[in-house]
Write a protein that holds these residues in place. Structure first.
Motif, mmCIF file in Angstrom:
data_model
loop_
_atom_site.group_PDB
_atom_site.id
_atom_site.type_symbol
_atom_site.label_atom_id
_atom_site.label_comp_id
_atom_site.label_asym_id
_atom_site.label_seq_id
_atom_site.Cartn_x
_atom_site.Cartn_y
_atom_site.Cartn_z
ATOM 1 N N ARG A 22 3.270 13.271 -9.419
ATOM 2 C CA ARG A 22 2.591 12.072 -8.937
ATOM 3 C C ARG A 22 1.186 11.961 -9.517
ATOM 4 N N GLU B 57 1.423 10.604 -13.011
ATOM 5 C CA GLU B 57 1.799 9.198 -13.064
ATOM 6 C C GLU B 57 0.686 8.276 -12.565
ATOM 7 N N GLN B 58 -0.008 8.685 -11.506
ATOM 8 C CA GLN B 58 -0.994 7.785 -10.895
ATOM 9 C C GLN B 58 -2.408 8.370 -10.851
ATOM 10 N N ARG B 59 -2.619 9.492 -11.541
ATOM 11 C CA ARG B 59 -3.921 10.147 -11.720
ATOM 12 C C ARG B 59 -4.463 10.820 -10.447
ATOM 13 N N ALA C 111 -3.249 12.291 -6.325
ATOM 14 C CA ALA C 111 -2.119 12.509 -5.421
ATOM 15 C C ALA C 111 -2.535 13.403 -4.258
ATOM 16 N N THR D 296 -5.920 15.770 -8.951
ATOM 17 C CA THR D 296 -6.220 14.675 -9.891
ATOM 18 C C THR D 296 -5.858 15.081 -11.315
ATOM 19 N N PHE E 115 -7.645 4.173 -9.460
ATOM 20 C CA PHE E 115 -6.262 4.566 -9.189
ATOM 21 C C PHE E 115 -6.135 4.939 -7.706
ATOM 22 N N TRP E 116 -4.902 4.789 -7.198
ATOM 23 C CA TRP E 116 -4.686 5.014 -5.765
ATOM 24 C C TRP E 116 -3.428 5.853 -5.519
ATOM 25 N N ASP E 117 -3.505 6.621 -4.442
ATOM 26 C CA ASP E 117 -2.301 7.200 -3.837
ATOM 27 C C ASP E 117 -2.277 6.699 -2.399
ATOM 28 N N GLU F 219 2.939 4.962 -1.726
ATOM 29 C CA GLU F 219 3.777 3.887 -2.266
ATOM 30 C C GLU F 219 3.591 2.586 -1.490
#
Length: 203
Positions: free
Chosen positions: A91, A94-96, A98, A115, A177-179, A182
């Motif tokens: 994760r 993919e999204q920098r 998590a 990160t 970027f965000w976690d 979803e």
């Protein structure tokens, strides 16, 4: 009136024989009796080993007025409304950013963030709300070794229907970027569970 004349007065039993004979050495004894001449008092001698006989009615009345045993009420604790974070490495690629693990007690939420960014000055923060996003607070996370950050949020005493929602953000030269689980956010609600801290770890 006639019925008053028919009433008879109760009489005491006669004194002992020695008193009637006028024996100067004997003391007079008074004994109380009812209208039938029966004694109003009985003398009973008890042993220290005798068990007292308590009427059943007295025992039942005593039990009825006994104070109820104190009851203990469990305190509500924050329980997670999301599955255990898994595969934080993937994760983060993919999204920098998590969520890697989170640790919650009754009044605190602590977590660790993983990160993946080339910006050494990247800022990681947690955005959280106690009022269903009517307002929110951004709190910075603290950098630790190996590309990780930690955060801590103090939770004030809330009513049992309240919840804490949060998401993780990363701002760097590469962008934002965000976690946020979803799009569902990470949420904790008050409920009745295990009293000790609840921990979620990356698998």
């Amino acid at each position: 009136m006639r019925f008053m004349r028919d009433r008879r007065r109760a009489r005491s039993l006669p004194a002992c024989t020695a008193s009637l004979l006028g024996d100067g050495g004997a003391r007079k004894r008074v004994q109380f009796a009812d209208t039938l001449g029966l004694s109003l008092a009985d003398v009973k001698h008890f042993n220290t080993t005798d068990e007292p006989l308590v009427p059943h009615a007295v025992l039942s009345r005593h039990r009825r007025f006994q104070a109820p045993a104190p009851q203990t009420h469990a305190q509500p604790v924050l329980l997670p409304c999301f599955p255990e974070p898994a595969d934080a490495q993937r994760r983060a690629r993919e999204q920098r950013v998590a969520l890697e693990k989170v640790h919650v007690t009754q009044f605190e939420v602590r977590g660790q963030v993983l990160t993946r960014t080339e910006d050494a000055r990247a800022l990681v923060f947690i955005r959280y709300t106690f009022n269903e996003w009517l307002s929110h607070v951004d709190a910075p996370a603290v950098r630790v070794p190996n590309g990780r950050f930690t955060f801590s949020v103090l939770v004030p005493p809330l009513w049992s229907a309240s919840a804490v929602h949060f998401a993780l953000g990363l701002r760097s030269a590469e962008g934002e970027f965000w976690d946020n689980n979803e799009g569902r956010n990470f949420s904790f609600r008050y409920g009745y569970g295990r009293p000790h801290a609840h921990a979620l770890r990356d698998t």
